[in-house]
Motif scaffolding. Structure first.
Motif, PDB file in Angstrom:
ATOM      1  N   TYR A 104       0.823  -1.203   0.000  1.00 20.09           N
ATOM      2  CA  TYR A 104       0.000   0.000   0.000  1.00 20.09           C
ATOM      3  C   TYR A 104       0.866   1.267   0.000  1.00 20.09           C
ATOM      4  O   TYR A 104       0.547   2.281   0.608  1.00 20.09           O
ATOM      5  CB  TYR A 104      -0.959   0.010   1.187  1.00 20.09           C
ATOM      6  CG  TYR A 104      -2.218   0.803   0.901  1.00 20.09           C
ATOM      7  CD1 TYR A 104      -3.135   0.373  -0.062  1.00 20.09           C
ATOM      8  CD2 TYR A 104      -2.486   1.991   1.565  1.00 20.09           C
ATOM      9  CE1 TYR A 104      -4.272   1.106  -0.349  1.00 20.09           C
ATOM     10  CE2 TYR A 104      -3.627   2.735   1.288  1.00 20.09           C
ATOM     11  CZ  TYR A 104      -4.512   2.284   0.326  1.00 20.09           C
ATOM     12  OH  TYR A 104      -5.644   3.013   0.032  1.00 20.09           O
ATOM     13  N   PHE A 105       1.997   1.158  -0.696  1.00 23.10           N
ATOM     14  CA  PHE A 105       2.897   2.298  -0.873  1.00 23.10           C
ATOM     15  C   PHE A 105       3.079   2.570  -2.369  1.00 23.10           C
ATOM     16  O   PHE A 105       3.104   1.646  -3.178  1.00 23.10           O
ATOM     17  CB  PHE A 105       4.276   2.015  -0.276  1.00 23.10           C
ATOM     18  CG  PHE A 105       4.354   2.085   1.221  1.00 23.10           C
ATOM     19  CD1 PHE A 105       4.918   3.175   1.859  1.00 23.10           C
ATOM     20  CD2 PHE A 105       3.893   1.031   2.001  1.00 23.10           C
ATOM     21  CE1 PHE A 105       5.016   3.223   3.246  1.00 23.10           C
ATOM     22  CE2 PHE A 105       3.989   1.071   3.381  1.00 23.10           C
ATOM     23  CZ  PHE A 105       4.543   2.175   4.012  1.00 23.10           C
ATOM     24  N   PHE A 106       3.217   3.852  -2.686  1.00 23.09           N
ATOM     25  CA  PHE A 106       3.748   4.222  -3.992  1.00 23.09           C
ATOM     26  C   PHE A 106       5.268   4.251  -3.830  1.00 23.09           C
ATOM     27  O   PHE A 106       5.788   5.003  -2.993  1.00 23.09           O
ATOM     28  CB  PHE A 106       3.252   5.604  -4.427  1.00 23.09           C
ATOM     29  CG  PHE A 106       1.751   5.699  -4.534  1.00 23.09           C
ATOM     30  CD1 PHE A 106       1.044   4.805  -5.316  1.00 23.09           C
ATOM     31  CD2 PHE A 106       1.053   6.695  -3.867  1.00 23.09           C
ATOM     32  CE1 PHE A 106      -0.344   4.891  -5.433  1.00 23.09           C
ATOM     33  CE2 PHE A 106      -0.323   6.805  -3.986  1.00 23.09           C
ATOM     34  CZ  PHE A 106      -1.032   5.894  -4.760  1.00 23.09           C
ATOM     35  N   ILE A 144      13.625  10.537 -10.616  1.00 21.12           N
ATOM     36  CA  ILE A 144      12.839   9.299 -10.574  1.00 21.12           C
ATOM     37  C   ILE A 144      13.060   8.535 -11.874  1.00 21.12           C
ATOM     38  O   ILE A 144      12.802   9.042 -12.967  1.00 21.12           O
ATOM     39  CB  ILE A 144      11.347   9.595 -10.381  1.00 21.12           C
ATOM     40  CG1 ILE A 144      11.112  10.292  -9.040  1.00 21.12           C
ATOM     41  CG2 ILE A 144      10.525   8.303 -10.451  1.00 21.12           C
ATOM     42  CD1 ILE A 144       9.661  10.699  -8.806  1.00 21.12           C
ATOM     43  N   THR A 145      13.547   7.301 -11.753  1.00 23.43           N
ATOM     44  CA  THR A 145      13.817   6.469 -12.929  1.00 23.43           C
ATOM     45  C   THR A 145      12.851   5.297 -13.054  1.00 23.43           C
ATOM     46  O   THR A 145      12.799   4.658 -14.107  1.00 23.43           O
ATOM     47  CB  THR A 145      15.251   5.926 -12.881  1.00 23.43           C
ATOM     48  OG1 THR A 145      15.449   5.207 -11.651  1.00 23.43           O
ATOM     49  CG2 THR A 145      16.267   7.067 -12.951  1.00 23.43           C
ATOM     50  N   ALA A 146      12.103   4.997 -11.997  1.00 26.30           N
ATOM     51  CA  ALA A 146      11.102   3.915 -12.055  1.00 26.30           C
ATOM     52  C   ALA A 146      10.046   4.189 -10.994  1.00 26.30           C
ATOM     53  O   ALA A 146      10.323   4.793  -9.949  1.00 26.30           O
ATOM     54  CB  ALA A 146      11.743   2.558 -11.825  1.00 26.30           C
ATOM     55  N   GLU A 147       8.818   3.750 -11.284  1.00 24.66           N
ATOM     56  CA  GLU A 147       7.725   3.940 -10.322  1.00 24.66           C
ATOM     57  C   GLU A 147       6.923   2.645 -10.197  1.00 24.66           C
ATOM     58  O   GLU A 147       6.741   1.917 -11.176  1.00 24.66           O
ATOM     59  CB  GLU A 147       6.818   5.090 -10.756  1.00 24.66           C
ATOM     60  CG  GLU A 147       6.213   4.924 -12.134  1.00 24.66           C
ATOM     61  CD  GLU A 147       5.418   6.141 -12.586  1.00 24.66           C
ATOM     62  OE1 GLU A 147       4.645   6.000 -13.547  1.00 24.66           O
ATOM     63  OE2 GLU A 147       5.562   7.232 -11.970  1.00 24.66           O
ATOM     64  N   TYR A 148       6.485   2.363  -8.977  1.00 19.96           N
ATOM     65  CA  TYR A 148       5.683   1.166  -8.681  1.00 19.96           C
ATOM     66  C   TYR A 148       4.460   1.653  -7.918  1.00 19.96           C
ATOM     67  O   TYR A 148       4.536   1.927  -6.716  1.00 19.96           O
ATOM     68  CB  TYR A 148       6.507   0.171  -7.851  1.00 19.96           C
ATOM     69  CG  TYR A 148       7.857  -0.142  -8.474  1.00 19.96           C
ATOM     70  CD1 TYR A 148       8.015  -1.203  -9.358  1.00 19.96           C
ATOM     71  CD2 TYR A 148       8.978   0.654  -8.184  1.00 19.96           C
ATOM     72  CE1 TYR A 148       9.246  -1.488  -9.934  1.00 19.96           C
ATOM     73  CE2 TYR A 148      10.203   0.383  -8.760  1.00 19.96           C
ATOM     74  CZ  TYR A 148      10.330  -0.685  -9.633  1.00 19.96           C
ATOM     75  OH  TYR A 148      11.558  -0.952 -10.213  1.00 19.96           O
ATOM     76  N   GLU A 149       3.334   1.751  -8.614  1.00 14.64           N
ATOM     77  CA  GLU A 149       2.186   2.445  -8.043  1.00 14.64           C
ATOM     78  C   GLU A 149       0.936   1.591  -7.897  1.00 14.64           C
ATOM     79  O   GLU A 149      -0.106   2.092  -7.490  1.00 14.64           O
ATOM     80  CB  GLU A 149       1.869   3.685  -8.888  1.00 14.64           C
ATOM     81  CG  GLU A 149       3.005   4.721  -8.872  1.00 14.64           C
ATOM     82  CD  GLU A 149       2.670   5.962  -9.669  1.00 14.64           C
ATOM     83  OE1 GLU A 149       2.137   5.807 -10.792  1.00 14.64           O
ATOM     84  OE2 GLU A 149       2.932   7.077  -9.185  1.00 14.64           O
TER      85      GLU A 149
END
Length: 243
Positions: A81-83, A97-102
């Motif tokens: 439950y984190f971005f 920011i090079t990658a995001e996990y949303e």
């Protein structure tokens, strides 16, 4: 025939080394622009709704599950439950920011195996009450940290949270900085400054038997190159005629 080929090769090599060209060097760089949001930070020793964390690799612990297991002294967390945003330092020292996990929730939002990038950190924003962060924070944005030294994160002891109450991260959109330079223009400016200084220190210029001095800039170089080609071509014709 062999002498003719050798002469042609010599002409090409001479022109390649004699003619000056413009050299333009371009370097793309970014800097923070518009503020997106600011969040308090904790270490991986804190795991609670509404608490945001920053994770660094500690020894061989490089994934979210491994790092939180080390910091909590218990089973690792999956941060479902984190971005989570991977940030890496660019050549100008900005953390981009090079990658995001949303994705949120289980199973799609499980991030146990997300690893800290080799040259950066994982910034983990708890989604409680701020689910709009998913739409506002994006790859390419810049993270600016304050209140702590980033290099201390790799040496934390279990359960330690020296960031509490002092550490923050602010996300900004990125603005490109134009660092294009023209080496030839710089050289021309330097020459002009030198000529100006010389004129200022000379009271009476020496008389000249001709009118204005010829332009020796880039156009002059091109003319000289053309004349050199014509002259060498003439020599080539003479050699052919004598041969």
């Amino acid at each position: 025939m062999k002498k003719s080929i050798a002469l042609i090769i010599a002409v090409v090599l001479a022109l390649a080394t004699a003619v000056s060209v413009f050299v333009v060097s371009a370097a793309e760089a970014v800097e923070p622009d518009e503020l997106i949001g600011t969040y308090d930070l904790n270490t991986g020793a804190v795991y609670a709704g509404g608490s945001h964390t920053i994770l660094a690799a500690i020894g061989e612990n490089t994934t979210i599950e491994a790092i939180t297991a080390y910091m909590l002294g218990a089973a690792g967390k999956d941060y479902n439950y984190f971005f989570v945003y991977a940030v890496e330092a660019d050549e100008n020292g900005n953390y981009v920011i090079t990658a995001e996990y949303e994705e949120l929730g289980r199973p799609d939002g499980v991030k146990s195996e997300v690893a800290v990038p080799a040259n950066g950190y994982l910034v983990c924003i708890n989604a409680t009450d701020i689910e709009d962060a998913k739409d506002s924070i994006n790859v390419g944005d810049i993270a600016v940290f304050e209140g702590f030294e980033l290099d201390t994160l790799a040496t934390l002891e279990p359960l330690a949270n020296p960031l509490s109450g002092v550490a923050k991260v602010s996300f900004y959109t990125a603005k490109e900085v134009d660092e294009t330079t023209d080496d030839n223009t710089t050289e021309d400016n330097t020459t002009e400054d030198a000529n100006t200084t010389e004129d200022a220190t000379t009271e009476e210029p020496a008389p000249s038997s001709s009118s204005d001095a010829p332009d020796t800039g880039d156009n002059g170089m091109i003319v000289l190159a053309v004349l050199a080609v014509v002259a060498l071509a003439g020599g080539f014709v003479v050699i052919r005629a004598r041969g």
